[in-house]
Enzyme design. Structure first.
Site, PDB file in Angstrom:
ATOM      1  N   CYS A 116       9.007  -2.404  10.970  1.00  0.00           N
ATOM      2  CA  CYS A 116      10.388  -2.787  11.208  1.00  0.00           C
ATOM      3  C   CYS A 116      11.120  -1.688  11.963  1.00  0.00           C
ATOM      4  CB  CYS A 116      11.089  -3.044   9.884  1.00  0.00           C
ATOM      5  SG  CYS A 116      10.279  -4.280   8.854  1.00  0.00           S
ATOM      6  N   ARG A 118       8.672  -3.180  17.335  1.00  0.00           N
ATOM      7  CA  ARG A 118       8.258  -2.825  15.978  1.00  0.00           C
ATOM      8  C   ARG A 118       8.264  -4.033  15.047  1.00  0.00           C
ATOM      9  NH1 ARG A 118       8.753   2.875  14.794  1.00  0.00           N
ATOM     10  NH2 ARG A 118       8.874   2.286  12.602  1.00  0.00           N
ATOM     11  N   TRP A 124       9.420  -7.012  10.737  1.00  0.00           N
ATOM     12  CA  TRP A 124       8.033  -7.472  10.691  1.00  0.00           C
ATOM     13  C   TRP A 124       7.745  -7.766   9.227  1.00  0.00           C
ATOM     14  CZ3 TRP A 124       3.365  -6.122   8.397  1.00  0.00           C
ATOM     15  CH2 TRP A 124       2.220  -6.703   8.958  1.00  0.00           C
ATOM     16  N   ASN A 181      12.584  -0.051   6.133  1.00  0.00           N
ATOM     17  CA  ASN A 181      11.234  -0.168   6.685  1.00  0.00           C
ATOM     18  C   ASN A 181      10.269   0.450   5.686  1.00  0.00           C
ATOM     19  OD1 ASN A 181       8.972  -0.401   8.366  1.00  0.00           O
ATOM     20  ND2 ASN A 181       9.349   1.580   9.312  1.00  0.00           N
ATOM     21  N   GLY A 182       9.218  -0.279   5.321  1.00  0.00           N
ATOM     22  CA  GLY A 182       8.249   0.234   4.361  1.00  0.00           C
ATOM     23  C   GLY A 182       7.957  -0.799   3.294  1.00  0.00           C
ATOM     24  N   GLU A 208     -12.820  -2.746  22.363  1.00  0.00           N
ATOM     25  CA  GLU A 208     -11.438  -2.743  22.821  1.00  0.00           C
ATOM     26  C   GLU A 208     -11.142  -3.958  23.698  1.00  0.00           C
ATOM     27  OE1 GLU A 208      -7.468  -1.570  23.610  1.00  0.00           O
ATOM     28  OE2 GLU A 208      -8.885  -1.308  21.953  1.00  0.00           O
ATOM     29  N   LYS A 228      -8.191  -6.681  22.853  1.00  0.00           N
ATOM     30  CA  LYS A 228      -7.111  -7.070  23.758  1.00  0.00           C
ATOM     31  C   LYS A 228      -7.072  -8.589  23.937  1.00  0.00           C
ATOM     32  CE  LYS A 228      -5.064  -3.456  24.319  1.00  0.00           C
ATOM     33  NZ  LYS A 228      -5.418  -3.312  22.927  1.00  0.00           N
ATOM     34  N   GLU A 254      -5.632 -10.069  20.718  1.00  0.00           N
ATOM     35  CA  GLU A 254      -4.237  -9.726  20.460  1.00  0.00           C
ATOM     36  C   GLU A 254      -3.256 -10.583  21.249  1.00  0.00           C
ATOM     37  OE1 GLU A 254      -3.717  -5.035  19.437  1.00  0.00           O
ATOM     38  OE2 GLU A 254      -4.409  -5.515  21.458  1.00  0.00           O
ATOM     39  N   HIS A 297     -29.564  -9.859  16.966  1.00  0.00           N
ATOM     40  CA  HIS A 297     -29.735  -9.760  15.519  1.00  0.00           C
ATOM     41  C   HIS A 297     -28.713 -10.618  14.773  1.00  0.00           C
ATOM     42  CE1 HIS A 297     -32.781  -6.670  15.836  1.00  0.00           C
ATOM     43  NE2 HIS A 297     -32.004  -6.004  16.679  1.00  0.00           N
ATOM     44  N   LYS A 300       4.111  -2.900  16.919  1.00  0.00           N
ATOM     45  CA  LYS A 300       3.578  -1.749  17.649  1.00  0.00           C
ATOM     46  C   LYS A 300       3.201  -0.604  16.718  1.00  0.00           C
ATOM     47  CE  LYS A 300       2.765   0.593  21.481  1.00  0.00           C
ATOM     48  NZ  LYS A 300       1.653   0.187  22.364  1.00  0.00           N
TER      49      LYS A 300
END
Length: 599
Positions: free
Chosen positions: A2, A27, A74, A100-101, A472, A476, A479, A495, A594
């Site tokens: 947040c 955020r 968030w 926030n938390g 990565e 991407k 996301e 495998h 983020k």
């Protein structure tokens, strides 16, 4: 997670809050709200992105005040809704709070407050805070006393800002969640400096357990006992222009195109003759092994760093920070623990570093943000110098992390026998920014995105140093496109994962050079072709893979250690163009934020 903003006075109080929230929306963007206070508190909040709140503000006639706070959310406790949006107030609307938390003991506190007659309107953990404050106000406490006493009862992580009716101060405190004061034309408080760069060029970092009181006359910071804490301001190195979108449609594509300049800044003044000279690094003679702890994209950078360290003869392992914190491996004399974190505030990475500190390991923060919690809590810090990154999906910071890790490994393993190899890598590093620009100028990723935009899944494979970039690339794609994507070590495809490969699932593979790793990866690519899967190859043209690939993404030849950085640019462009074709909210993908500041 947040985002919090707070400020005092002036006719532009609400515009200042909204401007700060716009800078912090990366955020969290499930909901947004603000509270302003004069003789009474006025709260306005809306589910959805910030535009919903902006529209509601336009419809209000009386939103004046002497102090105000804002929040972009968030969700952790309770779904996105108007009721769960911040700020939250006590029963009598005497105090408004943003947070926030995570308040870990919120259930027991809620039960206690229910027993005292308090009624709750949301599902959030945050709402216990204003009710606790209200409880102490009922007992005759002053606003400052009530704020401090309420905070004493909280367990968990938090950054909190509050305003009171008939009180011309913003009150704030933190524990394991960032808060900074902006000092200049007025005094401001925010979750991070991005909200402040248009208002000031100096920030003061609040530490755990400290309380800040902001008024039109300035600010005061005290510790838990009320003792004043003198602070020295830190200059903000970023400017407002660097944080603007410019002519680009999205921050993500802007930041992809900024990678050349970001790497030039990363490399600036970091060579002394044939050796690397960094602004921080552990004494290599004392390091016997290295643990790299990180999350998400930074974990992929850590994997790359660990492989490079092992190649240079230094035992190293990359660990998911969330797992490391819960079950750390043995830490011995000579163990260096490196926290790789773009923001320096990633909760899981901070927890892992704290575990390492408790076991007397030497700790190093590899980060982008001067003054962040990681830099203050570690023994040393190494900066990637990437500049501000606004899009939730990391791009230029990943490239800067990889290059910084290369420099770090070269310094850590430096001796006379490595002089020639260091010289070759140093030469290749100086050419890297231009090579990235060449990839950006010539990429055909958009055309390939058009071909495969409706695929049922996407697989990314690579060997050796290319494996972290395969992970990565898949991340991407997940996301920002919301399509299924997975990354695998190329040799592992047969495998089990090969069972998922069909003619509807393109496989993306990076093959550079023509050494043993390249030749084995070519064999893995042929396994894919034998199952009729479309094969997209990122290559420097030195292997035979182009003979049977369906599509080619080209990169210039470079040192094999650095080739993954060029490969990754193509994967970033591929994900971006796919997401754009699908109409996704590229800079603010669903359910993500983020800076992940909760565990």
């Amino acid at each position: 997670m947040c985002g919090i903003i707070g400020c005092t006075g002036g006719t532009d109080l609400v515009p200042t809050l909204l401007n700060g929230l716009a800078k912090l929306e990366y955020r969290g963007y499930d909901s947004a709200g603000l509270a302003v206070s004069n003789s009474r508190i006025h709260v306005l909040k809306r589910e959805g992105e910030l535009d919903e709140l902006v529209g509601a503000v336009r419809d209000e006639n009386d939103l004046g005040g002497t102090v105000g706070i804002g929040h972009t959310r968030w969700s952790t406790h309770g779904k996105p809704s108007d009721e769960n949006a911040h700020p939250h107030t006590d029963c009598e609307n005497r105090v408004a709070v943003v947070h926030n938390g995570i308040i870990e003991n919120n259930h027991s506190l809620r039960d206690e407050l229910h027993g005292l007659g308090h009624e709750f309107e949301s599902e959030t953990d945050t709402e216990v805070i204003p009710h606790l404050i209200g409880n102490y106000l009922d007992r005759g406490a002053t606003p400052k006393e009530a704020f401090r006493l309420a905070v004493e009862k909280l367990e968990g992580s938090y950054a909190i800002a509050a305003v009171f009716e008939s009180c011309d101060e913003v009150m704030a405190t933190r524990k394991d969640s960032s808060l900074v004061l902006g000092v200049g034309d007025g005094v401001y408080i925010a979750s991070d400096v991005t909200a402040l760069v248009e208002r000031t060029d100096t920030v003061v970092h609040l530490h755990d357990g400290e309380f800040a009181y902001l008024s039109e006359d300035g600010y005061t910071i005290v510790d838990e006992s009320g003792n004043p804490q003198p602070k020295t301001g830190t200059a903000i190195e970023w400017d407002a222009e660097a944080m603007a979108k410019g002519h680009h449609d999205h921050y993500m594509i802007k930041e992809i195109y900024e990678q050349s300049s970001a790497l030039r800044e990363c490399l600036r003044d970091r060579f002394a003759g044939n050796f690397v000279s960094l602004d921080a690094a552990a004494d290599h003679r004392a390091v016997d092994s290295v643990h790299l702890v990180a999350c998400g994209t930074s974990y992929h950078a850590a994997l790359y760093g660990a492989k490079l360290l092992c190649e240079r003869g230094i035992p190293a392992q990359a660990h998911l920070a969330s797992e490391y914190a819960m079950s750390p491996p043995p830490i011995r004399d000579g163990t260096l623990v490196v926290g790789v974190t773009q923001s320096g505030e990633t909760a899981d990475t901070l927890s892992a570093l704290r575990v390492a500190n408790e076991r007397d390991a030497y700790t190093l923060a590899l980060t982008n943000v001067i003054g962040s919690t990681a830099t203050r809590e570690c023994d040393d810090a190494l900066y990637i110098r990437s500049g501000p990154e606004i899009s939730v999906a990391a791009t230029k910071t990943f490239a800067s992390q990889l290059v910084t890790l290369v420099l770090f490994v070269l310094q850590l393993s430096a001796d006379e026998s490595s002089r020639d190899e260091t010289r070759r890598l140093a030469s290749a590093l100086t050419e890297l920014p231009e090579q990235i620009q060449a990839v950006l100028d010539t990429s055909n990723a958009e055309a390939i995105a058009h071909r495969f935009v409706d695929s049922s899944g996407n697989f990314f494979i690579g060997r050796g140093m290319q494996y972290p970039v395969a992970l990565e690339g898949a991340l991407k794609m997940k996301e920002i496109t919301y399509q299924h994507a997975e990354g695998f070590a190329a040799g592992e495809l047969k495998h089990g994962p090969l069972a998922l490969v069909t003619e509807e699932t393109p496989v993306f593979v990076s093959i550079v050079g023509d050494d043993e790793i390249a030749r084995k990866t070519v064999s893995n690519a042929k396994e894919v072709k034998a199952r009729d899967a479309p094969l997209v190859v990122v290559t420097d043209g030195q292997s035979s893979v182009e003979e049977f690939a369906d599509e080619i993404l080209s990169i210039p030849p470079t040192n094999p250690t650095l080739a993954p950085i060029l490969v990754n640019v193509q994967y970033q462009l591929l994900a971006y163009h796919t997401a754009r074709l699908l109409g996704r909210d590229i800079d603010k993908p669903r359910n993500l934020a983020k800076s992940v500041t909760v565990e």
